[in-house]
Write a protein that holds these residues in place. Structure first.
Motif, mmCIF file in Angstrom:
data_model
loop_
_atom_site.group_PDB
_atom_site.id
_atom_site.type_symbol
_atom_site.label_atom_id
_atom_site.label_comp_id
_atom_site.label_asym_id
_atom_site.label_seq_id
_atom_site.Cartn_x
_atom_site.Cartn_y
_atom_site.Cartn_z
ATOM 1 N N MET A 1 17.363 -13.106 29.708
ATOM 2 C CA MET A 1 17.379 -12.021 28.732
ATOM 3 C C MET A 1 16.505 -12.406 27.541
ATOM 4 O O MET A 1 16.437 -13.570 27.168
ATOM 5 C CB MET A 1 18.812 -11.753 28.258
ATOM 6 N N ALA A 2 15.843 -11.394 26.924
ATOM 7 C CA ALA A 2 15.004 -11.638 25.755
ATOM 8 C C ALA A 2 15.303 -10.596 24.694
ATOM 9 O O ALA A 2 15.485 -9.415 25.003
ATOM 10 C CB ALA A 2 13.526 -11.596 26.140
ATOM 11 N N LEU A 3 15.388 -11.048 23.439
ATOM 12 C CA LEU A 3 15.597 -10.162 22.297
ATOM 13 C C LEU A 3 14.423 -10.303 21.358
ATOM 14 O O LEU A 3 14.190 -11.396 20.807
ATOM 15 C CB LEU A 3 16.889 -10.512 21.547
ATOM 16 N N TRP A 4 13.664 -9.216 21.159
ATOM 17 C CA TRP A 4 12.522 -9.228 20.243
ATOM 18 C C TRP A 4 12.769 -8.169 19.176
ATOM 19 O O TRP A 4 12.807 -6.974 19.443
ATOM 20 C CB TRP A 4 11.214 -8.913 20.982
ATOM 21 N N ALA A 5 12.959 -8.595 17.957
ATOM 22 C CA ALA A 5 13.244 -7.660 16.867
ATOM 23 C C ALA A 5 13.019 -8.363 15.533
ATOM 24 O O ALA A 5 13.059 -9.585 15.452
ATOM 25 C CB ALA A 5 14.687 -7.151 16.967
ATOM 26 N N PRO A 6 12.799 -7.593 14.453
ATOM 27 C CA PRO A 6 12.552 -8.209 13.147
ATOM 28 C C PRO A 6 13.812 -8.833 12.574
ATOM 29 O O PRO A 6 14.913 -8.680 13.112
ATOM 30 C CB PRO A 6 12.093 -7.021 12.292
ATOM 31 N N ALA A 7 13.640 -9.540 11.489
ATOM 32 C CA ALA A 7 14.778 -10.156 10.819
ATOM 33 C C ALA A 7 15.787 -9.081 10.433
ATOM 34 O O ALA A 7 15.425 -7.974 10.050
ATOM 35 C CB ALA A 7 14.306 -10.891 9.556
ATOM 36 N N GLY A 8 17.056 -9.448 10.560
ATOM 37 C CA GLY A 8 18.104 -8.515 10.176
ATOM 38 C C GLY A 8 18.421 -7.472 11.207
ATOM 39 O O GLY A 8 19.177 -6.537 10.936
ATOM 40 N N ALA A 9 17.888 -7.594 12.414
ATOM 41 C CA ALA A 9 18.130 -6.584 13.450
ATOM 42 C C ALA A 9 19.394 -6.861 14.245
ATOM 43 O O ALA A 9 19.789 -6.048 15.071
ATOM 44 C CB ALA A 9 16.934 -6.497 14.397
ATOM 45 N N GLY A 10 20.019 -8.021 14.038
ATOM 46 C CA GLY A 10 21.280 -8.300 14.723
ATOM 47 C C GLY A 10 21.156 -9.175 15.956
ATOM 48 O O GLY A 10 22.091 -9.223 16.771
ATOM 49 N N LYS A 11 20.030 -9.884 16.087
ATOM 50 C CA LYS A 11 19.854 -10.721 17.272
ATOM 51 C C LYS A 11 20.932 -11.809 17.356
ATOM 52 O O LYS A 11 21.557 -12.028 18.397
ATOM 53 C CB LYS A 11 18.464 -11.375 17.245
ATOM 54 N N THR A 12 21.158 -12.509 16.244
ATOM 55 C CA THR A 12 22.129 -13.609 16.230
ATOM 56 C C THR A 12 23.533 -13.100 16.550
ATOM 57 O O THR A 12 24.294 -13.758 17.280
ATOM 58 C CB THR A 12 22.123 -14.309 14.862
ATOM 59 N N ALA A 13 23.886 -11.927 16.016
ATOM 60 C CA ALA A 13 25.210 -11.368 16.281
ATOM 61 C C ALA A 13 25.392 -11.064 17.762
ATOM 62 O O ALA A 13 26.447 -11.344 18.348
ATOM 63 C CB ALA A 13 25.419 -10.103 15.449
ATOM 64 N N ILE A 14 24.363 -10.501 18.395
ATOM 65 C CA ILE A 14 24.463 -10.165 19.823
ATOM 66 C C ILE A 14 24.602 -11.432 20.658
ATOM 67 O O ILE A 14 25.409 -11.511 21.589
ATOM 68 C CB ILE A 14 23.230 -9.353 20.260
ATOM 69 N N ILE A 15 23.802 -12.448 20.304
ATOM 70 C CA ILE A 15 23.886 -13.709 21.053
ATOM 71 C C ILE A 15 25.271 -14.326 20.893
ATOM 72 O O ILE A 15 25.873 -14.826 21.845
ATOM 73 C CB ILE A 15 22.779 -14.679 20.580
ATOM 74 N N GLY A 16 25.803 -14.274 19.659
ATOM 75 C CA GLY A 16 27.136 -14.820 19.428
ATOM 76 C C GLY A 16 28.193 -14.108 20.238
ATOM 77 O O GLY A 16 29.110 -14.743 20.800
ATOM 78 N N GLN A 17 28.094 -12.772 20.316
ATOM 79 C CA GLN A 17 29.063 -12.007 21.117
ATOM 80 C C GLN A 17 28.956 -12.384 22.598
ATOM 81 O O GLN A 17 29.967 -12.478 23.299
ATOM 82 C CB GLN A 17 28.823 -10.512 20.921
ATOM 83 N N TRP A 18 27.736 -12.610 23.050
ATOM 84 C CA TRP A 18 27.550 -12.978 24.461
ATOM 85 C C TRP A 18 28.140 -14.363 24.726
ATOM 86 O O TRP A 18 28.821 -14.573 25.739
ATOM 87 C CB TRP A 18 26.055 -12.945 24.789
ATOM 88 N N ILE A 19 27.898 -15.296 23.797
ATOM 89 C CA ILE A 19 28.425 -16.653 23.979
ATOM 90 C C ILE A 19 29.947 -16.636 24.038
ATOM 91 O O ILE A 19 30.564 -17.385 24.807
ATOM 92 C CB ILE A 19 27.918 -17.565 22.848
#
Length: 775
Positions: free
Chosen positions: A1-19
């Protein structure tokens, strides 16, 4: 899976939920640390890691990216790999992405439904959600900051101040975006953002870099809240306001010069709306006044009256007064409600004349002269180069003015010919571009003319066209746009449809002068009537009364429009004191001979005398303000005849009401008296001829189930009044005297009440009425 988005788009939150869904810890590896990335890849190949998260991939060195790419294309690897970054730094590799799920910026933006849920906003408040999305574009970090600020103040107040120059947003953008860019990229980004959307061809005039377009292309690919659309660079709205503030902080004079150059560029390329924005940002009041002199009328013809009048109000007093007079004189045509104000504006324009009159000025002067009773011989044709957009618009404006002035409107046939000509002129104008307001002018003028003719032609198509042409950002002084918005909303009300509240809000929310105050008050009256219809009760009746008893309610349109439903509600609730106040007001404002006044008098005290006066008023063509008053009048005459056993008269009158209401599709008149008029239509289903189809529509609407709490016997308004008097134990003679009817009429109404309540006498009727909450 790959997440490409600007800062503040919620990438870290999504990864944390997946973990959190996994059964073992997962380490997140920052790709700026090459050694750690190499070590983690070795562990994956050795089988000691089942999952690997590689964050900030765009910061990896070329060697590290090669290692990652090799791992991704290794078909023997079984570990779950997650890549995250602001942009995809790898070359195109179809074999890799066939088995990879990509999540990009658009996928992470909040939807309207998610904004509703996130902020806990009532689902009906679509306007709040629209404003939030307009400001944030669904950017998660902006929504989070907005939510935090909204905990300390009202959301409306927060939204009015929330932009890229707000401290929390500015600090975030500096830290996460601007400080991370090398100086050349930073300068191009700052100085190019004169607007939210900047054409690529304009960049050379804004920046001092010979590859500004290349730098913005790179920033767009790097997910820095910049996008490329149709040869233009589009900045996120918060980024755009932040960068304009940054320009002012760095060099305010250069910032103003940049806006001025952009204004001149947009003017040369025909984008007058963008040019106006740029002149306002340039803060050059002389240049802004000159621009409005040259292009203000064209912008109004495009439907930009709101933007034009806001710019006019920002000018110094002398220029403001002159241009305000010019623009308001145009926006006031063709109805001329306040001629004293018109004379003041004509004097202000004359006192500060900018030179010779423009063709638009000439036409406006002729229209005002016609309104003052002068014999206008001709409407001037367009002058100047015929190939300019304004010359084409002036010719269209002149044609509309000519139809208004020269078509004979003294008789109904003349009014209808005028309306038909105006409709034809509107049909040939475009609904976009430089003819938008002129099309609205032609159609709304036609509708106004027809409304005074007392004989409706087929206006459904006109209403449909108006509903599509409504101008969201019209100024309060724009009488044409205001009347069109009110007409469309009023049609919805009369047809029993949901009221388009959004189109009325601009009329209510903006502070207006007394000239436009009538339109503002009409919008408030309509909202109050709609609320009373949806939630009948003392609270909504009191709210309507409060609106109607304000100073502005003494305008003829407001009183005429509201008097019948207002009187009906007062009588239904047994508030005879209020009913008397209503009748006094309508007589004072409209006079005793208006059809609205005669109808209200009959509603208050139905008798043979008031019945005769109302019938004579209808048959003699008594003056009226609201075209639907005729239908309301026939409705009340029909129910009165029915209550007195005059079946033939009742049938004739309800058919007259139906014919008066059908051209507008108005069902509201038939929902009076506990839906009694609709029940009359149902009972006469075999005697309505070609009007049967519309009657069926009315009956279907009246048959909509009501809530159980209000599922009461179908008592008429008069019967409900009489029920409230029964506990007082008055004699029949006393009741008849109080109500100004005969004793036989009271006896007839009592028999009907006993039958509907299942009572044998007065005591049983009082008991049943109390149980139902009628007394």
């Amino acid at each position: 899976m790959a997440l490409w988005a600007p800062a503040g788009a919620g990438k870290t939150a999504i990864i944390g939920q997946w973990i959190d869904t996994l059964d073992r810890p997962v380490e997140i590896v920052d790709c700026s640390e090459a050694a750690r990335v190499t070590s983690a890849i070795c562990e994956v190949r050795a089988g000691s890691r089942s999952h690997l998260v590689l964050d900030r991939v765009e910061l990896a060195t070329a060697a590290t990216r090669a290692e990652i790419l090799q791992l991704l294309e290794d078909t023997t690897a079984t570990a779950g790999i997650v890549l995250a970054g602001r942009f995809d730094p790898f070359p195109v590799s179809p074999s890799r992405w066939v088995v990879t799920t990509e999540i990009r910026e658009a996928d992470l933006e909040f939807t309207p439904a998610e904004v509703h849920e996130f902020f806990g906003i009532d689902a009906a408040d679509a306007d709040h959600v629209r404003k939030i999305l307009a400001v944030t574009h669904g950017w998660p970090v902006a929504l989070a900051l907005l939510s935090r600020l909204a905990q300390e103040a009202e959301m409306g107040d927060v939204l009015s101040r929330f932009n890229g120059d707000s401290r929390p947003i500015a600090e975030y953008l500096v830290h996460e975006l601007l400080d991370r860019l090398p100086p050349p990229q930073r300068d191009v980004l700052v100085w190019s953002a004169v607007a939210r959307e900047v054409p690529a061809l304009l960049l050379d005039e804004l920046t001092e870099h010979n590859d500004a377009a290349g730098i913005l292309d790179h920033l767009a690919r790097s997910n820095t809240l910049v996008a490329v659309e149709s040869n233009s660079y589009v900045f996120h709205p918060l980024l755009a306001t932040f960068l304009r503030a940054e320009q002012r902080h760095r060099d305010i004079e250069r910032a103003r010069q940049g806006h001025a150059r952009a204004a001149e560029w947009f003017t040369r390329h025909g984008d007058l709306r963008s040019a106006l924005d740029q002149w306002e940002h340039a803060a050059d009041q002389d240049a802004l006044a000159a621009f409005l002199d040259a292009h203000g009328y064209s912008l109004i013809f495009q439907g930009e009256s709101g933007a034009v009048m806001r710019a006019v109000r920002a000018l110094p007093s002398r220029e403001r007064e002159r241009l305000d007079a010019d623009m308001r004189l145009l926006l006031g045509v063709p109805h001329f409600d306040d001629r004293n104000a018109a004379r003041r504006r004509l004097a202000a324009r004359t006192a500060a004349r900018r030179g010779t009159k423009s063709p638009v000025d000439e036409i406006v002067d002729r229209l005002w002269a016609h309104a003052s009773g002068e014999d206008v011989v001709s409407i001037p044709a367009a002058v100047g180069p015929s190939d300019t957009p304004l010359a084409v618009d002036v010719q269209a404006f002149g044609d509309i003015a000519d139809a208004w002035v020269h078509e004979d409107a003294r008789e109904n046939d003349g009014r209808l010919r005028k309306a038909e000509r105006l409709i034809a002129l509107g049909a040939h104008l475009r609904s976009t571009g430089t003819e938008r307001w002129l099309r609205l002018l032609a159609l709304e003028s036609a509708l106004s003319v027809v409304a005074t003719a007392g004989q409706w032609i087929d206006v459904e198509a006109v209403f449909l066209a108006l509903s599509k042409e409504l101008i969201d950002d019209a100024d309060a002084a724009d009488g044409v746009a205001a009347r069109a918005a009110f007409a469309v909303a009023a049609q919805a009300y009369h047809q029993g449809r949901a009221l388009p509240v959004a189109s009325l809000r601009p009329l209510i929310d903006k502070r207006e002068s007394p000239v436009e105050g009538t339109m503002q008050h009409l919008a408030r009256v309509l909202l109050a009537l709609d609320a009373l219809e949806r939630h009948p009760g003392h609270e909504t009746l009191n709210a309507l009364t409060t609106v109607m008893e304000e100073d502005l309610a003494d305008s003829m349109p407001s009183v005429a429009y509201a008097v019948v439903p207002w009187m009906y509600a007062a009588m239904w609730h047994g508030d005879l004191t209020l009913a008397d106040r209503i009748l006094f007001r309508v007589r004072r404002v409209l006079g005793s001979d208006r059809l609205e006044t005669l109808t209200a008098a009959f509603m208050r005290r139905p008798s043979r005398e008031t019945e005769m006066l109302l019938r004579r008023g209808i048959e003699s063509g008594a003056m009226k303000v609201s075209p639907l008053t005729v239908s309301y009048a026939w409705v009340y005459l029909a129910t009165y005849a029915e209550q007195h056993g005059k079946k033939a008269a009742s049938t004739e009158r309800v058919l007259n009401a139906l014919m008066a209401a059908a051209p507008l599709g108005a069902i509201r008149p038939f929902l009076q008296e506990g839906n009694q008029p609709a029940l009359l239509l149902r009972a006469r289903a075999d005697r309505l001829g070609s009007w049967q189809s519309f009657a069926d529509t009315v009956v279907d609407r009246a048959a909509i189930p009501v809530p159980e709490a209000t599922n009461l016997p179908a008592l008429t308004l008069r019967e409900r009044e009489l029920v409230r008097e029964l506990p007082a134990h008055q004699s029949l003679a006393d009741i008849a005297t109080e109500r100004q009817v005969s004793i036989n009429t009271v006896k007839s109404q009592l028999r009907s009440i006993y039958s509907k309540l299942g009572a044998a006498n007065r005591a049983e009727a009082v008991a049943a009425a109390r149980e139902l909450g009628l007394v």
